[in-house]
Design an enzyme around this catalytic site. Structure first.
Site, PDB file in Angstrom:
ATOM      1  N   SER A 108       9.600 -30.600 103.544  1.00 57.24           N
ATOM      2  CA  SER A 108      10.672 -30.972 102.690  1.00 57.24           C
ATOM      3  C   SER A 108      10.649 -30.078 101.587  1.00 57.24           C
ATOM      4  CB  SER A 108      10.244 -32.378 102.384  1.00 57.24           C
ATOM      5  OG  SER A 108      11.234 -32.894 101.040  1.00 57.24           O
ATOM      6  N   SER A 109      12.102 -29.978 101.024  1.00 57.33           N
ATOM      7  CA  SER A 109      12.064 -29.204  99.874  1.00 57.33           C
ATOM      8  C   SER A 109      11.300 -29.796  98.592  1.00 57.33           C
ATOM      9  CB  SER A 109      13.417 -29.092  99.329  1.00 57.33           C
ATOM     10  OG  SER A 109      14.119 -30.421  99.290  1.00 57.33           O
ATOM     11  N   CYS A 110      10.631 -30.738  98.724  1.00 53.36           N
ATOM     12  CA  CYS A 110       9.694 -31.306  97.208  1.00 53.36           C
ATOM     13  C   CYS A 110       8.369 -30.565  97.557  1.00 53.36           C
ATOM     14  CB  CYS A 110       9.787 -32.804  97.612  1.00 53.36           C
ATOM     15  SG  CYS A 110       8.538 -33.228  98.814  1.00 53.36           S
ATOM     16  N   TYR A 137       3.183 -36.837  98.587  1.00 54.57           N
ATOM     17  CA  TYR A 137       3.758 -36.560  99.665  1.00 54.57           C
ATOM     18  C   TYR A 137       4.026 -34.943  99.882  1.00 54.57           C
ATOM     19  CZ  TYR A 137       7.875 -35.963 102.970  1.00 54.57           C
ATOM     20  OH  TYR A 137       8.914 -35.597 104.097  1.00 54.57           O
ATOM     21  N   LYS A 141       2.707 -32.238 102.858  1.00 58.76           N
ATOM     22  CA  LYS A 141       3.646 -31.457 103.559  1.00 58.76           C
ATOM     23  C   LYS A 141       3.235 -29.816 103.528  1.00 58.76           C
ATOM     24  CE  LYS A 141       6.100 -34.223 105.647  1.00 58.76           C
ATOM     25  NZ  LYS A 141       5.979 -34.189 107.224  1.00 58.76           N
ATOM     26  N   HIS A 180      17.201 -42.750  99.580  1.00 58.20           N
ATOM     27  CA  HIS A 180      17.383 -41.354  98.924  1.00 58.20           C
ATOM     28  C   HIS A 180      18.801 -41.619  98.572  1.00 58.20           C
ATOM     29  CE1 HIS A 180      14.333 -39.682 101.768  1.00 58.20           C
ATOM     30  NE2 HIS A 180      14.242 -39.141 100.583  1.00 58.20           N
TER      31      HIS A 180
END
Length: 310
Positions: A108-110, A137, A141, A180
């Site tokens: 994920s971009s997070c 999270y 990742k 989201h």
């Protein structure tokens, strides 16, 4: 990849996994191994080991994860880090033990630092502090990316990683608290229209910018990368374009035909100010997205999945 190869799509009933299954089937890949979470709990080491020993898949798309929006990430912090670490550790390790030809890990971009320069280049990973609300999270990742790289370095495994931007599309999560931003806005605005409400509450200031990509574009990119990418490190997958939350809400209002007032609740968190992906690496490999934001949102709105989930 050959049409006869056995392909395991982990998380096939989620938004990303189901899109990958649709894309594979459209291309003629029908030897798919699929298990629901009730049939195979990926957090259980022995269960995953038994599954790989019995099925021996050739390729693995790692789309299984515990996911959610700001509230879910911040509320279930222990579950988000534990379950995601267990899922990916088990699947990646068993893929190595059972000779999987290639694995694609999805993140994920997070994973990027909260205040990283924009747009986000792959080399910005681990250069600063993470957004606190989804740190557990994100750490899971990041561990998955590094695990794929480590297994490549030590064992020669062809394990690759892709980091998608914010996604939307069929099989999204429309839960009123745990979804989201885009599905949350879709549901709120549609409800306001059908119930004749004069206004819709938008969390935060409306100023953060978000890049949004249709999940069918991601699925197409995943198949492209599985066929064409085989290197250490990860690849950003996105559109390279972003929009403010306010502009997004206004776009949804136009598509839904809602003419009420948008009220911004600044007591609620904004999250990361901006998360625009630098997709020059993906573009250089020869892939670009094809579904525009307006067309994508219109197709999702017309499907009105949340009506079945209400």
């Amino acid at each position: 990849m050959n049409k006869s190869d056995k392909i395991y799509v982990a998380g096939h009933r989620g938004m990303v996994g189901s899109a990958i299954v649709r894309r594979l089937q459209a291309e003629g890949f029908n030897n798919l191994v699929l298990r629901t979470s009730a049939e195979l709990d990926l957090t259980q080491q022995q269960a995953v080991a038994d599954f790989f020993a019995a099925e021996k898949p050739d390729y693995v798309f790692m789309a299984a994860a515990k996911v959610g929006g700001i509230v879910a990430n911040n509320t279930y912090r222990a579950q988000f880090i534990y379950e995601n670490l267990m899922i990916q550790n088990n699947v990646i390790h068993q893929s190595y033990l059972h000779g999987v030809k290639k694995l694609l890990f999805l993140g994920s971009s997070c994973i990027y630092p909260k205040l990283a320069p924009q747009p986000l280049k792959e080399e910005y990973l681990l250069t600063g502090l993470l957004e606190p609300t989804n740190e557990p999270y994100a750490i899971a990742k990041i561990a998955g990316i590094k695990m794929c790289d480590a297994y490549r370095a030590q064992y020669g495994c062809r394990f690759i990683s892709a980091m998608p931007t914010n996604l939307y599309g069929p099989n999204d999560n429309y839960h009123p608290q745990n979804s989201h931003v885009l599905p949350a806005l879709l549901r709120k605005i549609h409800t306001a229209k059908t119930e004749g409400l004069p206004e819709v509450e938008i969390w935060g200031t409306g100023t953060p910018r978000r890049e949004l990509m249709h999940v069918d574009d991601l699925a197409d990119a995943c198949l492209f990368l599985m066929k064409n990418y085989d290197e250490e490190g990860f690849v950003n997958v996105g559109t390279g374009e972003d929009i403010t939350i306010s502009e997004l809400a206004q776009l949804i209002c136009r598509i839904a035909g809602y003419e009420g007032h948008l009220r911004y609740n600044t007591a609620q968190p904004d999250g990361t100010p901006r998360k625009l992906m630098d997709v020059s690496k993906l573009h250089s490999l020869g892939w670009r997205h094809s579904i525009s934001l307006t067309d994508g949102i219109r197709s999702v709105y017309q499907a009105q999945e949340w009506m079945q989930l209400a």
